[in-house]
Design an enzyme around this catalytic site. Structure first.
Site, PDB file in Angstrom:
ATOM      1  CB  CYS A 113      -0.934   0.015   1.204  1.00 46.74           C
ATOM      2  SG  CYS A 113      -1.955  -1.451   1.309  1.00 46.74           S
ATOM      3  CG  HIS A 253      -3.113   3.440   2.536  1.00 47.24           C
ATOM      4  ND1 HIS A 253      -3.816   3.067   1.411  1.00 47.24           N
ATOM      5  CD2 HIS A 253      -3.028   2.321   3.321  1.00 47.24           C
ATOM      6  CE1 HIS A 253      -4.126   1.784   1.512  1.00 47.24           C
ATOM      7  NE2 HIS A 253      -3.669   1.316   2.650  1.00 47.24           N
ATOM      8  CG  ASN A 283      -6.852  -0.698   2.002  1.00 44.53           C
ATOM      9  OD1 ASN A 283      -6.230  -0.302   1.017  1.00 44.53           O
ATOM     10  ND2 ASN A 283      -6.242  -1.147   3.092  1.00 44.53           N
TER      11      ASN A 283
HETATM   12  O1  UT7 Z   1      -3.441  -1.284   3.807  1.00 43.55           O
HETATM   13  C1  UT7 Z   1      -3.199  -1.884   5.015  1.00 43.55           C
HETATM   14  C2  UT7 Z   1      -4.277  -2.894   5.227  1.00 43.55           C
HETATM   15  N1  UT7 Z   1      -4.628  -3.254   6.563  1.00 43.55           N
HETATM   16  C3  UT7 Z   1      -5.153  -2.419   7.476  1.00 43.55           C
HETATM   17  O2  UT7 Z   1      -5.208  -1.234   7.346  1.00 43.55           O
HETATM   18  C4  UT7 Z   1      -5.694  -3.098   8.692  1.00 43.55           C
HETATM   19  C5  UT7 Z   1      -5.539  -2.289   9.949  1.00 43.55           C
HETATM   20  N2  UT7 Z   1      -6.424  -2.837  10.977  1.00 43.55           N
HETATM   21  C6  UT7 Z   1      -7.736  -2.482  11.038  1.00 43.55           C
HETATM   22  O3  UT7 Z   1      -8.212  -1.677  10.268  1.00 43.55           O
HETATM   23  C7  UT7 Z   1      -8.556  -3.093  12.155  1.00 43.55           C
HETATM   24  O4  UT7 Z   1      -7.722  -3.817  13.003  1.00 43.55           O
HETATM   25  C8  UT7 Z   1      -9.699  -3.998  11.633  1.00 43.55           C
HETATM   26  C9  UT7 Z   1     -10.771  -3.160  10.956  1.00 43.55           C
HETATM   27  C10 UT7 Z   1      -9.180  -5.057  10.679  1.00 43.55           C
HETATM   28  C11 UT7 Z   1     -10.351  -4.709  12.829  1.00 43.55           C
HETATM   29  O5  UT7 Z   1     -10.835  -3.736  13.730  1.00 43.55           O
HETATM   30  P1  UT7 Z   1     -10.498  -3.836  15.282  1.00 43.55           P
HETATM   31  O6  UT7 Z   1     -11.174  -2.728  15.943  1.00 43.55           O
HETATM   32  O7  UT7 Z   1      -9.004  -3.925  15.426  1.00 43.55           O
HETATM   33  O8  UT7 Z   1     -11.198  -5.184  15.661  1.00 43.55           O
HETATM   34  P2  UT7 Z   1     -10.556  -6.459  16.376  1.00 43.55           P
HETATM   35  O9  UT7 Z   1      -9.686  -7.208  15.435  1.00 43.55           O
HETATM   36  O10 UT7 Z   1      -9.989  -6.009  17.689  1.00 43.55           O
HETATM   37  O11 UT7 Z   1     -11.831  -7.326  16.682  1.00 43.55           O
HETATM   38  C12 UT7 Z   1     -12.812  -6.925  17.636  1.00 43.55           C
HETATM   39  C13 UT7 Z   1     -13.948  -7.933  17.596  1.00 43.55           C
HETATM   40  C14 UT7 Z   1     -13.467  -9.363  17.654  1.00 43.55           C
HETATM   41  O12 UT7 Z   1     -14.408 -10.114  18.385  1.00 43.55           O
HETATM   42  P3  UT7 Z   1     -14.137 -10.511  19.934  1.00 43.55           P
HETATM   43  O13 UT7 Z   1     -12.865 -11.302  19.919  1.00 43.55           O
HETATM   44  O14 UT7 Z   1     -14.013  -9.199  20.654  1.00 43.55           O
HETATM   45  O15 UT7 Z   1     -15.348 -11.304  20.292  1.00 43.55           O
HETATM   46  C15 UT7 Z   1     -13.506  -9.816  16.226  1.00 43.55           C
HETATM   47  O16 UT7 Z   1     -13.682 -11.212  16.100  1.00 43.55           O
HETATM   48  O17 UT7 Z   1     -14.646  -7.813  16.362  1.00 43.55           O
HETATM   49  C16 UT7 Z   1     -14.705  -9.070  15.717  1.00 43.55           C
HETATM   50  N3  UT7 Z   1     -14.658  -8.840  14.291  1.00 43.55           N
HETATM   51  C17 UT7 Z   1     -15.773  -8.576  13.581  1.00 43.55           C
HETATM   52  N4  UT7 Z   1     -17.062  -8.467  13.936  1.00 43.55           N
HETATM   53  C18 UT7 Z   1     -17.946  -8.166  12.953  1.00 43.55           C
HETATM   54  C19 UT7 Z   1     -13.597  -8.837  13.457  1.00 43.55           C
HETATM   55  N5  UT7 Z   1     -13.985  -8.560  12.203  1.00 43.55           N
HETATM   56  C20 UT7 Z   1     -15.338  -8.408  12.261  1.00 43.55           C
HETATM   57  C21 UT7 Z   1     -16.293  -8.107  11.289  1.00 43.55           C
HETATM   58  N6  UT7 Z   1     -17.585  -7.991  11.682  1.00 43.55           N
HETATM   59  N7  UT7 Z   1     -15.985  -7.920   9.981  1.00 43.55           N
END
Ligand code: UT7
Length: 369
Positions: A113, A253, A283
């Site tokens: 990216c 980005h 993204n």
């Molecule tokens: O170009 C570079 C590309 N990558 C990025 O930019 C990624 C950077 N990271 C992010 O943007 C975020 O970490 C995400 C959007 C991917 C995830 O958001 P988060 O606030 O960090 O969520 P998390 O991974 O801490 O997950 C929180 C909860 C989890 O459930 P539990 O364990 O608390 O029960 C996940 O299983 O949300 C759950 N979860 C979802 N729930 C509904 C993870 N993905 C989803 C989803 N829908 N799509």
């Protein structure tokens, strides 16, 4: 020493829209969760007839039209992509053939990216050294082809699209002023497509376990991104001899609204100075910065003379920032020129006959060689 000015810009997105509601029918997620955690509402998905090269070629033609130059004026094409057409040949070479840029050298650049910023910097340094005069820089992605639509951690994020800039040499001060490029390969596993390269060619086991798809540790990438965005913006500004207050706009980005807000807080800058369009495209990896820039120019948020920073992060891990004074076309576009799009049918004919000629040469002279 010539300056490297950004004189053309363009974008191209597939027509098909994939909304959060559509995704909620495919995986256990919701529109509310995706909007609150990322800011994304919808993204574009390439049709089976589209590819990184076809999207990139359309964006390139627009950028050439904007700059008022012809494909045959180009000396160099750099294409940044994490979803290239092939491991080789380069997507840049395929675009070069498609748009009829018969004089240009072409190569791909891989920095995920952050790649578009690396590519502008490489193009600009080639111009600054005096070795070339006109460079086309492309960011093109069809990441939907590498996205696992059963993995809610990743499938909600990515979209397809392409953007392009034309860079041109001019003695007039301005254009690309300073850039920083960084890498930390110790974080390589945080965002990767494990199979399909030389380390792990695709085999049946890999296919069954989805190793040919994007794998991501979202939390780690998030932590890293919020750390480096503000820091590298400041580095690029300082390197250019500017102050943060000089900036008209930051084009970040477009990965996650919370990452952009964290960068704004880190720099103590208002969010209005950060251009954001991720709600409509998700993204698009290396294409996100040229797409966002093109839209920012279209809505009048970027004008000639404005001081800007482009800043991004991604797999590698890589991160980069580049400061530029916005230029626009070098010459007032008064003279009538052939539209760059009209080179495409001619390029197709030319490419077809070159293939036929090569085949005939093989038949008639192949055995003697
Ligand atoms: O170009 C570079 C590309 N990558 C990025 O930019 C990624 C950077 N990271 C992010 O943007 C975020 O970490 C995400 C959007 C991917 C995830 O958001 P988060 O606030 O960090 O969520 P998390 O991974 O801490 O997950 C929180 C909860 C989890 O459930 P539990 O364990 O608390 O029960 C996940 O299983 O949300 C759950 N979860 C979802 N729930 C509904 C993870 N993905 C989803 C989803 N829908 N799509």
């Amino acid at each position: 020493m010539p300056y490297a000015h950004i004189t053309g810009w363009g974008m191209h997105l597939p027509a098909r829209i994939l909304t959060n509601e559509d995704l909620a029918k495919m995986v256990d997620t919701s529109d509310q969760w995706i909007r609150e955690r990322t800011g994304i509402r919808e993204r574009r998905i390439a049709s089976e007839h589209e590819s990184s090269a076809s999207l990139g070629a359309e964006a390139s033609v627009q950028a050439l039209r904007m700059a008022g130059i012809s494909p045959t004026d180009l000396d160099l094409i750099i294409c940044s992509s994490s979803s290239p057409e092939h491991i080789f040949p380069s997507t840049a070479s395929i675009i070069q053939d498609k748009i009829g840029a018969t004089r240009a050298g072409a190569f791909d650049l891989s920095a995920a990216c952050s790649g578009f910023i690396y590519a502008i910097n490489m193009g600009a340094q080639s111009i600054r050294s005096g070795s070339v005069k006109s460079v086309l820089v492309i960011g093109a992605e069809t990441l939907s082809r590498f996205t696992n639509y059963k993995d809610r951690n990743t499938c909600i994020l990515f979209g397809d699209g392409a953007g392009a800039f034309v860079l041109q040499a001019s003695e007039k001060p301005g254009g690309v002023m300073g850039a920083v490029m960084h890498s930390d390969g110790s974080g390589a596993d945080f965002l990767t497509i494990p199979a399909g390269g030389s380390k792990r060619p695709i085999d049946e086991v890999g296919l069954h376990t989805g190793q040919h798809f994007i794998h991501m540790d979202g939390k780690e990438v998030f932590r890293f991104a919020t750390r480096v965005m503000a820091q590298s913006t400041l580095e690029a500004v300082t390197k250019s001899g500017w102050k943060l207050e000089d900036l008209k706009m930051v084009v970040p980005h477009q990965a996650n609204i919370r990452i952009i807000e964290a960068a704004a807080r880190g720099l103590k800058m208002p969010m209005e100075k950060f251009f954001v369009n991720l709600e409509r495209y998700g993204n698009t990896s290396t294409a996100s910065i040229p797409i966002a820039t093109t839209e920012a120019v279209q809505v009048g948020k970027i004008r000639p003379g404005d001081k800007l920073v482009f800043v991004g992060f991604g797999a590698g891990l890589t991160w980069a920032a580049l400061a530029a004074e916005w230029t626009g076309p070098l010459e007032p576009q008064t003279t009538r020129r052939i539209d760059p799009a009209l080179y495409q049918p001619w390029a197709r004919v030319r490419s077809f006959f070159r293939r036929v000629l090569r085949a005939l040469e093989g038949i008639f002279f192949g055995r003697q060689a």
